[in-house]
Design a protein around this motif. Structure first.
Motif, PDB file in Angstrom:
ATOM      1  N   THR A   1       0.833  -1.203   0.000  1.00 55.64           N
ATOM      2  CA  THR A   1       0.000   0.000   0.000  1.00 55.64           C
ATOM      3  C   THR A   1       0.868   1.254   0.000  1.00 55.64           C
ATOM      4  N   GLY A   2       1.955   1.237   0.745  1.00 53.54           N
ATOM      5  CA  GLY A   2       2.884   2.362   0.754  1.00 53.54           C
ATOM      6  C   GLY A   2       3.527   2.598  -0.599  1.00 53.54           C
ATOM      7  N   VAL A   3       3.843   1.514  -1.308  1.00 53.66           N
ATOM      8  CA  VAL A   3       4.415   1.646  -2.653  1.00 53.66           C
ATOM      9  C   VAL A   3       3.416   2.314  -3.584  1.00 53.66           C
ATOM     10  N   TRP A   4       2.160   1.882  -3.533  1.00 50.17           N
ATOM     11  CA  TRP A   4       1.144   2.478  -4.408  1.00 50.17           C
ATOM     12  C   TRP A   4       0.875   3.937  -4.041  1.00 50.17           C
ATOM     13  N   LEU A   5       0.886   4.248  -2.751  1.00 46.46           N
ATOM     14  CA  LEU A   5       0.688   5.637  -2.337  1.00 46.46           C
ATOM     15  C   LEU A   5       1.848   6.527  -2.774  1.00 46.46           C
ATOM     16  N   ALA A   6       3.063   6.010  -2.700  1.00 47.51           N
ATOM     17  CA  ALA A   6       4.223   6.778  -3.146  1.00 47.51           C
ATOM     18  C   ALA A   6       4.159   7.030  -4.649  1.00 47.51           C
ATOM     19  N   CYS A   7       3.742   6.033  -5.413  1.00 49.41           N
ATOM     20  CA  CYS A   7       3.596   6.223  -6.867  1.00 49.41           C
ATOM     21  C   CYS A   7       2.509   7.251  -7.174  1.00 49.41           C
ATOM     22  N   GLY A   8       1.401   7.165  -6.479  1.00 50.00           N
ATOM     23  CA  GLY A   8       0.319   8.121  -6.690  1.00 50.00           C
ATOM     24  C   GLY A   8       0.711   9.535  -6.297  1.00 50.00           C
ATOM     25  N   THR A   9       1.452   9.670  -5.203  1.00 53.60           N
ATOM     26  CA  THR A   9       1.910  10.983  -4.768  1.00 53.60           C
ATOM     27  C   THR A   9       2.867  11.593  -5.790  1.00 53.60           C
ATOM     28  N   ALA A  10       3.768  10.789  -6.324  1.00 50.32           N
ATOM     29  CA  ALA A  10       4.696  11.292  -7.341  1.00 50.32           C
ATOM     30  C   ALA A  10       3.951  11.719  -8.595  1.00 50.32           C
ATOM     31  N   ALA A  11       2.947  10.963  -8.984  1.00 49.68           N
ATOM     32  CA  ALA A  11       2.163  11.327 -10.167  1.00 49.68           C
ATOM     33  C   ALA A  11       1.385  12.621  -9.944  1.00 49.68           C
ATOM     34  N   LEU A  12       0.775  12.767  -8.777  1.00 48.59           N
ATOM     35  CA  LEU A  12       0.030  13.994  -8.489  1.00 48.59           C
ATOM     36  C   LEU A  12       0.949  15.205  -8.372  1.00 48.59           C
ATOM     37  N   ALA A  13       2.132  15.018  -7.809  1.00 49.73           N
ATOM     38  CA  ALA A  13       3.077  16.134  -7.706  1.00 49.73           C
ATOM     39  C   ALA A  13       3.572  16.541  -9.084  1.00 49.73           C
ATOM     40  N   GLY A  14       3.821  15.583  -9.942  1.00 57.35           N
ATOM     41  CA  GLY A  14       4.229  15.904 -11.306  1.00 57.35           C
ATOM     42  C   GLY A  14       3.128  16.605 -12.078  1.00 57.35           C
ATOM     43  N   ALA A  15       1.902  16.182 -11.869  1.00 54.66           N
ATOM     44  CA  ALA A  15       0.772  16.843 -12.524  1.00 54.66           C
ATOM     45  C   ALA A  15       0.505  18.202 -11.902  1.00 54.66           C
ATOM     46  N   GLY A  16       0.881  18.378 -10.636  1.00 58.77           N
ATOM     47  CA  GLY A  16       0.666  19.666  -9.961  1.00 58.77           C
ATOM     48  C   GLY A  16       1.478  20.789 -10.577  1.00 58.77           C
ATOM     49  N   VAL A  17       2.701  20.495 -10.998  1.00 58.16           N
ATOM     50  CA  VAL A  17       3.530  21.508 -11.653  1.00 58.16           C
ATOM     51  C   VAL A  17       2.874  21.952 -12.953  1.00 58.16           C
ATOM     52  N   ALA A  18       2.421  21.003 -13.739  1.00 58.28           N
ATOM     53  CA  ALA A  18       1.771  21.345 -15.001  1.00 58.28           C
ATOM     54  C   ALA A  18       0.475  22.113 -14.761  1.00 58.28           C
ATOM     55  N   LEU A  19      -0.278  21.742 -13.730  1.00 59.88           N
ATOM     56  CA  LEU A  19      -1.539  22.417 -13.432  1.00 59.88           C
ATOM     57  C   LEU A  19      -1.305  23.864 -12.993  1.00 59.88           C
ATOM     58  N   VAL A  20      -0.321  24.086 -12.135  1.00 56.36           N
ATOM     59  CA  VAL A  20      -0.044  25.448 -11.673  1.00 56.36           C
ATOM     60  C   VAL A  20       0.445  26.305 -12.836  1.00 56.36           C
ATOM     61  N   ASN A  21       1.312  25.775 -13.680  1.00 52.17           N
ATOM     62  CA  ASN A  21       1.782  26.544 -14.830  1.00 52.17           C
ATOM     63  C   ASN A  21       0.645  26.859 -15.791  1.00 52.17           C
ATOM     64  N   PHE A  22      -0.258  25.899 -15.978  1.00 54.69           N
ATOM     65  CA  PHE A  22      -1.412  26.117 -16.849  1.00 54.69           C
ATOM     66  C   PHE A  22      -2.318  27.212 -16.296  1.00 54.69           C
ATOM     67  N   LEU A  23      -2.602  27.139 -14.998  1.00 57.59           N
ATOM     68  CA  LEU A  23      -3.486  28.134 -14.386  1.00 57.59           C
ATOM     69  C   LEU A  23      -2.862  29.530 -14.360  1.00 57.59           C
ATOM     70  N   LEU A  24      -1.554  29.604 -14.131  1.00 64.63           N
ATOM     71  CA  LEU A  24      -0.891  30.904 -14.170  1.00 64.63           C
ATOM     72  C   LEU A  24      -0.883  31.470 -15.593  1.00 64.63           C
ATOM     73  N   GLY A  25      -0.761  30.602 -16.579  1.00 62.41           N
ATOM     74  CA  GLY A  25      -0.829  31.057 -17.977  1.00 62.41           C
ATOM     75  C   GLY A  25      -2.211  31.552 -18.349  1.00 62.41           C
ATOM     76  N   ILE A  26      -3.230  30.857 -17.878  1.00 60.33           N
ATOM     77  CA  ILE A  26      -4.620  31.287 -18.126  1.00 60.33           C
ATOM     78  C   ILE A  26      -4.897  32.617 -17.426  1.00 60.33           C
ATOM     79  N   GLY A  27      -4.434  32.725 -16.176  1.00 61.75           N
ATOM     80  CA  GLY A  27      -4.685  33.952 -15.418  1.00 61.75           C
ATOM     81  C   GLY A  27      -3.988  35.157 -16.042  1.00 61.75           C
ATOM     82  N   ALA A  28      -2.816  34.966 -16.601  1.00 63.80           N
ATOM     83  CA  ALA A  28      -2.110  36.081 -17.219  1.00 63.80           C
ATOM     84  C   ALA A  28      -2.767  36.502 -18.524  1.00 63.80           C
ATOM     85  N   GLY A  29      -3.491  35.570 -19.170  1.00 63.56           N
ATOM     86  CA  GLY A  29      -4.116  35.888 -20.445  1.00 63.56           C
ATOM     87  C   GLY A  29      -5.499  36.468 -20.322  1.00 63.56           C
ATOM     88  N   LEU A  30      -6.050  36.524 -19.128  1.00 62.44           N
ATOM     89  CA  LEU A  30      -7.407  37.067 -18.960  1.00 62.44           C
ATOM     90  C   LEU A  30      -7.471  38.552 -19.150  1.00 62.44           C
TER      91      LEU A  30
END
Length: 88
Positions: free
Chosen positions: A59-88
């Motif tokens: 269970t710890g292995v699966w949680l660590a994999c999920g956390t890494a995936a969400l953290a990697g997606a978090g960078v892309a999400l924040v950059n996307f939202l900052l790009g959208i906010g600057a273009g408004l």
């Protein structure tokens, strides 16, 4: 009467990107360390017959994999939202 928000009043988007990037770097490092530790515990527990410990380590292995995936997606999400906010 037209009312629009003043996006120039909120500065520091570059600082926000740096802060989020640094925090997510720590999350990724800790996630990889958790992945290594849990996988070693899983292997040792399974080979010695401690099946409940092996299940918890799995269970710890699966949680660590999920956390890494969400953290990697978090960078892309924040950059996307900052790009959208600057273009408004």
């Amino acid at each position: 009467m037209d009312v629009f928000p003043d996006f120039g009043a909120v500065g520091g988007a570059a600082h926000l990107r740096e802060i989020v990037g640094a925090l997510l770097m720590f999350v990724l490092i800790i996630s990889v360390l958790m992945l290594v530790v849990c996988s070693v515990i899983w292997a040792l527990a399974a080979s010695n017959g401690h099946y409940q410990t092996a299940a918890r380590a799995r269970t710890g292995v699966w949680l660590a994999c999920g956390t890494a995936a969400l953290a990697g997606a978090g960078v892309a999400l924040v950059n996307f939202l900052l790009g959208i906010g600057a273009g408004l």
